[in-house]
Motif scaffolding. Structure first.
Motif, short mmCIF file in Angstrom:
data_model
loop_
_atom_site.label_atom_id
_atom_site.label_comp_id
_atom_site.label_asym_id
_atom_site.label_seq_id
_atom_site.Cartn_x
_atom_site.Cartn_y
_atom_site.Cartn_z
N LEU A 91 0.83 -1.20 0.00
CA LEU A 91 0.00 0.00 0.00
C LEU A 91 0.87 1.25 0.00
CD1 LEU A 91 -2.67 -1.18 2.58
CD2 LEU A 91 -3.10 -0.67 0.17
N GLY A 92 0.55 2.16 -0.90
CA GLY A 92 1.30 3.40 -1.01
C GLY A 92 2.52 3.32 -1.89
N SER A 93 2.85 2.12 -2.38
CA SER A 93 4.01 1.95 -3.26
C SER A 93 3.56 1.80 -4.71
CB SER A 93 4.82 0.72 -2.84
OG SER A 93 4.16 -0.47 -3.23
N GLY A 94 4.51 1.96 -5.61
CA GLY A 94 4.20 1.78 -7.02
C GLY A 94 3.82 0.36 -7.36
N LEU A 95 4.25 -0.60 -6.55
CA LEU A 95 3.92 -2.00 -6.80
C LEU A 95 2.43 -2.27 -6.69
CD1 LEU A 95 6.79 -3.81 -4.83
CD2 LEU A 95 6.49 -3.73 -7.32
N MET A 96 1.71 -1.43 -5.93
CA MET A 96 0.29 -1.68 -5.71
C MET A 96 -0.50 -1.69 -7.01
SD MET A 96 -1.58 -2.46 -3.16
CE MET A 96 -3.28 -3.01 -3.26
N GLU A 97 -0.07 -0.92 -7.97
CA GLU A 97 -0.78 -0.87 -9.25
C GLU A 97 -0.30 -1.93 -10.22
OE1 GLU A 97 -3.43 0.94 -9.34
OE2 GLU A 97 -2.88 1.59 -7.32
N ALA A 98 0.63 -2.74 -9.79
CA ALA A 98 1.13 -3.83 -10.63
C ALA A 98 0.43 -5.12 -10.21
CB ALA A 98 2.64 -3.94 -10.50
N GLY A 99 1.08 -6.21 -10.41
CA GLY A 99 0.51 -7.50 -10.04
C GLY A 99 1.59 -8.56 -10.08
N THR A 100 1.16 -9.80 -9.92
CA THR A 100 2.09 -10.91 -9.96
C THR A 100 1.52 -12.02 -10.83
OG1 THR A 100 3.41 -12.44 -8.61
CG2 THR A 100 1.14 -12.05 -7.91
N GLU A 101 2.39 -12.76 -11.51
CA GLU A 101 1.93 -13.81 -12.40
C GLU A 101 1.68 -15.08 -11.60
OE1 GLU A 101 3.71 -16.43 -16.03
OE2 GLU A 101 3.97 -14.25 -16.19
N ILE A 102 0.47 -15.59 -11.71
CA ILE A 102 0.07 -16.83 -11.03
C ILE A 102 -0.46 -17.80 -12.07
CG2 ILE A 102 -1.35 -17.88 -9.23
CD1 ILE A 102 0.46 -15.81 -8.07
N GLY A 103 0.25 -18.88 -12.29
CA GLY A 103 -0.24 -19.89 -13.24
C GLY A 103 -0.50 -19.36 -14.63
N GLY A 104 0.34 -18.43 -15.08
CA GLY A 104 0.21 -17.91 -16.43
C GLY A 104 -0.74 -16.73 -16.57
#
Length: 417
Positions: free
Chosen positions: A76-89
């Motif tokens: 929260l509050g970081s630039g990563l919050m608007e990104a995501g992570t790859e899960i199972g493609g």
């Protein structure tokens, strides 16, 4: 009994929920009869499902194919919050990840109450982000959007140390000037409050809140420092290439930081490892690092470090079994080494506590009570450091994991009935 409002403490390491009843605040059993739900999600690709809390950690440790996520609050509050992570493609947005977890807390709370909760008071640190007011506001705004999206009609916030003050106040018998010390997984927060039996029923306590400060340092930072100082050197941190240059340390920092561990498994990172391995003067320790990456055992390594940190709160020595790096590898952790590694963090936390008093123009000698809550407040070096700064205050330990949740329920009862 119908209960329309609840309090939710969405924590970096553990989360709780509570409701206010005529008999006082009551923590909800969120998992296996326990009030704490570890802030963890595991995406089980073998069985195509998500699990939460202890169940998530257990499935990860059992070796199911998938992805474990922890310390989601730190996003929260970081630039990563608007990104995501790859899960199972597929790409999973972090907003959805946080929403799924808090939604699970809401569902389990309502199931325990037998009634929908349409209003909630959510705990927040004094600072989500240090020295950046815009990012701090963005963090709360993002969290509010996520929580409203779960179906709550009313959403409000309370500082976590203020919530802990409300919980402590339920049991006091005289007026006290109290410094609330809330050391959680991601932040250290302080509130200077005037508490008394006569004041606890008042809805407006603004005159009793004398100071509020916070710093973005918590238990996960202690884990990181312990890992970098005592564990990562056994995996090659500080070793050199044949040309005398040090091994790049970026991957060690990724593995030592809960919410970046999964980045160490990316393909481009692995390619860099292969190049390093070909140019090492002494490859044995670096091979241990490669084993951790091959097995995607970074979270397991971090859990071992966290367990060692907890051991060192009660003992001078702890032994880590790091078989995921090398069969039979054991590392001795010493409390003195741990305290040296976190000395900078302890100093910054102490300065934040003194700043809280300076805001109010209150001398340290006037503090009656240091009220400790948050799991990381059990670290002896932290308590000793604060005792030196506030020598006249008595130390009181609340429910290290439940005080904030109970206090949020008290506030929910005051605000929403």
């Amino acid at each position: 009994m119908s209960i329309a409002a609840c309090g939710i403490d969405f924590g970096t390491s553990n989360s709780t929920a509570a409701v206010h009843t005529p008999d006082g605040p009551r923590l909800i059993a969120l998992e296996d009869g326990r009030p704490t739900l570890p802030s963890a999600v595991f995406f089980n690709l073998d069985e195509e499902r998500q699990t939460y809390g202890r169940a998530a950690i257990a499935e990860y440790l059992e070796g199911y194919e998938g992805r474990l996520m922890r310390s989601m609050k730190s996003l929260l509050g970081s630039g990563l919050m608007e990104a995501g992570t790859e899960i199972g493609g597929r790409l999973l947005p972090f907003r959805a990840l946080v929403g799924d977890f808090i939604g699970t807390i809401k569902h389990r709370t309502e199931a325990a109450c037998g009634h929908a909760c349409d209003a909630v008071v959510v705990g927040r640190p004094v600072r989500f982000v240090d020295e950046d007011d815009a990012a701090d506001r963005l963090a709360q705004d993002t969290l509010e959007q996520i929580v409203r999206g779960l179906g709550f009609a009313e959403v409000s916030f309370q500082f976590e140390p203020i919530a802990a003050a409300h919980a402590y106040e339920q049991d006091i018998t005289r007026e006290e000037l109290v410094l609330i010390v809330d050391i959680g997984g991601g932040t250290s927060d302080f509130s200077l409050v005037r508490l008394s039996p006569e004041r606890r029923a008042l809805a407006d306590r603004s005159a009793d809140l004398l100071g509020n400060t916070g710093v973005h340092i918590g238990g996960t930072d202690f884990d990181k420092r312990l890992s970098l100082a005592c564990v990562m050197p056994e995996l090659g941190l500080g070793d050199t290439l044949r040309n005398g240059a040090p091994i790049p340390n970026s991957v060690y920092y990724l593995l030592a930081t809960w919410h970046t561990i999964n980045q160490a498994y990316q393909g481009k990172v692995w390619s860099g490892f292969q190049e390093i391995a070909r140019n090492l003067a002494e490859p044995r320790r670096f091979e241990r690092l490669l084993n951790v990456i091959r097995k995607q055992a970074g979270h397991q390594l971090a859990m071992q470090v966290e367990a060692g940190k907890i051991d060192l709160s009660a003992a001078d020595l702890s032994t880590l079994a790091l078989d995921e790096a090398e069969d039979g590898l054991r590392i001795a952790l010493k409390r003195g080494e741990f305290e040296a590694a976190i000395a900078g963090e302890i100093e910054r936390i102490g300065v934040a506590a003194e700043t809280c008093l300076a805001q109010a123009g209150v001398a340290p000698s006037r503090i009656d009570t240091l009220f400790f809550t948050g799991g990381s407040s059990a670290v002896p070096a932290l308590r000793q450091g604060l005792a030196q700064r506030f020598p006249a205050a008595r130390a009181v330990e609340g429910d290290l994991y439940g005080s904030v949740g109970c206090g949020l329920a008290v506030v929910a009862g005051q605000r929403y009935g």
